[in-house]
Design a protein around this motif. Structure first.
Motif, PDB file in Angstrom:
ATOM      1  N   SER A 144       0.865  -1.196   0.000  1.00  8.49           N
ATOM      2  CA  SER A 144       0.000   0.000   0.000  1.00  8.49           C
ATOM      3  C   SER A 144       0.892   1.233   0.000  1.00  8.49           C
ATOM      4  O   SER A 144       2.055   1.173   0.417  1.00  8.49           O
ATOM      5  CB  SER A 144      -0.857   0.008   1.265  1.00  8.49           C
ATOM      6  OG  SER A 144      -1.517   1.254   1.412  1.00  8.49           O
ATOM      7  N   TYR A 151       0.385   7.908   8.098  1.00  3.22           N
ATOM      8  CA  TYR A 151      -0.579   9.011   8.203  1.00  3.22           C
ATOM      9  C   TYR A 151      -1.305   8.951   9.544  1.00  3.22           C
ATOM     10  O   TYR A 151      -1.338   7.904  10.199  1.00  3.22           O
ATOM     11  CB  TYR A 151      -1.560   9.031   7.017  1.00  3.22           C
ATOM     12  CG  TYR A 151      -2.265   7.729   6.701  1.00  3.22           C
ATOM     13  CD1 TYR A 151      -3.386   7.305   7.422  1.00  3.22           C
ATOM     14  CD2 TYR A 151      -1.816   6.925   5.657  1.00  3.22           C
ATOM     15  CE1 TYR A 151      -4.037   6.121   7.109  1.00  3.22           C
ATOM     16  CE2 TYR A 151      -2.464   5.734   5.337  1.00  3.22           C
ATOM     17  CZ  TYR A 151      -3.572   5.340   6.074  1.00  3.22           C
ATOM     18  OH  TYR A 151      -4.212   4.168   5.773  1.00  3.22           O
ATOM     19  N   TYR A 157      -2.203   0.144  10.854  1.00  2.00           N
ATOM     20  CA  TYR A 157      -2.316  -0.257   9.436  1.00  2.00           C
ATOM     21  C   TYR A 157      -1.029   0.133   8.694  1.00  2.00           C
ATOM     22  O   TYR A 157      -0.455  -0.688   7.959  1.00  2.00           O
ATOM     23  CB  TYR A 157      -3.536   0.384   8.778  1.00  2.00           C
ATOM     24  CG  TYR A 157      -3.684  -0.042   7.324  1.00  2.00           C
ATOM     25  CD1 TYR A 157      -4.120  -1.327   7.007  1.00  2.00           C
ATOM     26  CD2 TYR A 157      -3.352   0.818   6.277  1.00  2.00           C
ATOM     27  CE1 TYR A 157      -4.225  -1.741   5.676  1.00  2.00           C
ATOM     28  CE2 TYR A 157      -3.451   0.416   4.946  1.00  2.00           C
ATOM     29  CZ  TYR A 157      -3.895  -0.864   4.648  1.00  2.00           C
ATOM     30  OH  TYR A 157      -3.988  -1.278   3.328  1.00  2.00           O
ATOM     31  N   PHE A 194     -12.677  -2.532   1.066  1.00  2.00           N
ATOM     32  CA  PHE A 194     -11.701  -2.164   2.092  1.00  2.00           C
ATOM     33  C   PHE A 194     -12.256  -1.195   3.143  1.00  2.00           C
ATOM     34  O   PHE A 194     -12.120  -1.426   4.351  1.00  2.00           O
ATOM     35  CB  PHE A 194     -10.461  -1.555   1.408  1.00  2.00           C
ATOM     36  CG  PHE A 194      -9.392  -1.118   2.367  1.00  2.00           C
ATOM     37  CD1 PHE A 194      -8.440  -2.010   2.835  1.00  2.00           C
ATOM     38  CD2 PHE A 194      -9.333   0.198   2.818  1.00  2.00           C
ATOM     39  CE1 PHE A 194      -7.451  -1.611   3.731  1.00  2.00           C
ATOM     40  CE2 PHE A 194      -8.346   0.611   3.716  1.00  2.00           C
ATOM     41  CZ  PHE A 194      -7.403  -0.292   4.174  1.00  2.00           C
ATOM     42  N   ARG A 198     -12.929  -1.483   7.032  1.00  2.00           N
ATOM     43  CA  ARG A 198     -12.194  -0.586   7.945  1.00  2.00           C
ATOM     44  C   ARG A 198     -13.162   0.118   8.912  1.00  2.00           C
ATOM     45  O   ARG A 198     -12.856   0.274  10.081  1.00  2.00           O
ATOM     46  CB  ARG A 198     -11.409   0.457   7.135  1.00  2.00           C
ATOM     47  CG  ARG A 198     -10.772   1.517   7.994  1.00  2.00           C
ATOM     48  CD  ARG A 198      -9.902   2.473   7.187  1.00  2.00           C
ATOM     49  NE  ARG A 198      -8.499   2.178   7.392  1.00  2.00           N
ATOM     50  CZ  ARG A 198      -7.490   2.826   6.805  1.00  2.00           C
ATOM     51  NH1 ARG A 198      -7.730   3.776   5.925  1.00  2.00           N
ATOM     52  NH2 ARG A 198      -6.242   2.513   7.076  1.00  2.00           N
TER      53      ARG A 198
HETATM   54  C1  8X3 Z   1      -5.312   1.315   1.745  1.00  5.24           C
HETATM   55  C2  8X3 Z   1      -5.258   2.696   1.202  1.00  5.24           C
HETATM   56  O1  8X3 Z   1      -4.645   5.081   1.756  1.00  5.24           O
HETATM   57  O2  8X3 Z   1      -6.344   4.023   3.117  1.00  5.24           O
HETATM   58  O3  8X3 Z   1      -4.043   0.767   1.823  1.00  5.24           O
HETATM   59  O4  8X3 Z   1      -4.030   3.442   3.368  1.00  5.24           O
HETATM   60  S1  8X3 Z   1      -5.041   3.837   2.428  1.00  5.24           S
END
Ligand code: 8X3
Ligand code: NDP
Length: 258
Positions: A144, A151, A157, A194, A198
């Motif tokens: 990723s 961030y 993550y 995703f 999440r």
């Molecule tokens: C998933 C994209 O930018 O939410 O890996 O990390 S992000």
């Protein structure tokens, strides 16, 4: 381009998003497919559909990559005809929560670390010995942009995806004399399940991640995976970052009313 016809491709997390798109993309190229994920009904449905649409062999089974015993057991007992794996796509992964670290739920950390890091290690460790013995194979990890940039609210993550970057680099070094390619494909924002996962099923919150710009689709990433896998033998694309055009960094996305 090198043909993928009759190659055997093993994909983890193939019931949704990028993994599912990869299963169809590789079948379209004539590769035989091994697909796995936790949701057996979905993985079986996808296998049936691929068999109808493409003339390739498909084997589907249930696998939670975070269960070390099951990983070893299922991979060691693959049926004849599917034992020799040419390409491993370590795709199974997830984000859980997007919260300040001190307000975050540790259960999500366990899930992310167990799946994104330990699961990738278990599956790779179970499959690599046969590649080493044959001196051929390709491991493609789905990392990723979060493996390159940390961030806010994403500490765990981002840590798991930084781990994928590190594991990919080390593996490439460990395998330098084994003629085995190791690559990562590192997407920015891809519209898949995703964000739904999440945000623990909060559909509105998930949808808002992809509003106001054109995000990548799972097929865009599957295209990239096929491209990386089909280079000539002596070409290893070590790392490929793929952004939507409206994204310039992990948290920099240009949004407008589309
Ligand atoms: C998933 C994209 O930018 O939410 O890996 O990390 S992000
Ligand atoms: P999806 O939620 O659409 O798909 C995730 C897949 O992983 C599902 O098939 C799920 O299947 C499987 N999975 C999750 N946990 C496990 C587990 N323990 N064992 C086996 N399979 C599992 O998301 P994406 O397609 O977007 O995600 C695929 C990969 O791409 C992940 O590694 C993700 O981190 C990465 N990624 C995604 C980006 C995005 O913006 N979408 C950007 C960058 C990277 P099941 O529930 O049936 O087990």
């Amino acid at each position: 381009m090198e043909s993928l016809k009759n190659k055997t491709v093993f994909i983890t997390g193939a019931t949704s998003g990028i993994g599912k798109a990869c299963a169809y993309a590789f079948a379209r190229e004539g590769a035989n497919i091994i697909i796995s994920a936790r949701r057996l009904n979905l993985v079986n449905e996808i296998a049936q559909d691929i068999k109808i649409k493409f003339v390739v062999n498909v084997f589907a089974f249930q696998l939670d990559v975070s269960n070390h015993n099951d990983v070893n057991k299922t991979i060691n007992s693959l049926p004849a005809g599917f034992k020799k794996i040419d390409i491993l796509i370590n795709n199974a992964g997830l984000g859980r929560g997007l919260n300040k670290f001190y307000e975050d739920n540790p259960d999500g950390w366990e899930e992310m670390i167990d799946t994104n890091v330990k699961g990738l290690l278990y599956v790779t460790h179970a499959i690599l010995p046969q590649m080493v013995e044959r001196k051929s194979g390709h491991i493609i990890n789905i990392g990723s942009i979060a493996g390159h940039e940390a961030y806010a609210k994403g500490s765990v993550y981002c840590a798991t995806k930084h781990a994928v970057t590190a594991i990919t680099k080390s593996l490439r070094m460990d395998l330098i004399d084994k003629n085995i390619r190791v690559s990562t494909i590192d997407p920015g924002l891809v519209e898949t399940g995703f964000s739904d996962v999440r945000f623990y099923g909060d559909k509105e919150k998930a949808k808002s991640v992809y509003k106001g710009y054109s995000p990548l689709s799972a097929d865009d990433i599957a295209d990239a995976v096929v491209f990386v896998a089909s280079r000539k033998q002596h070409v290893n694309i070590a790392q490929m970052i793929v952004f939507p055009t409206a994204q310039a960094a992990a948290t920099m996305v240009h949004k407008e009313d589309l």
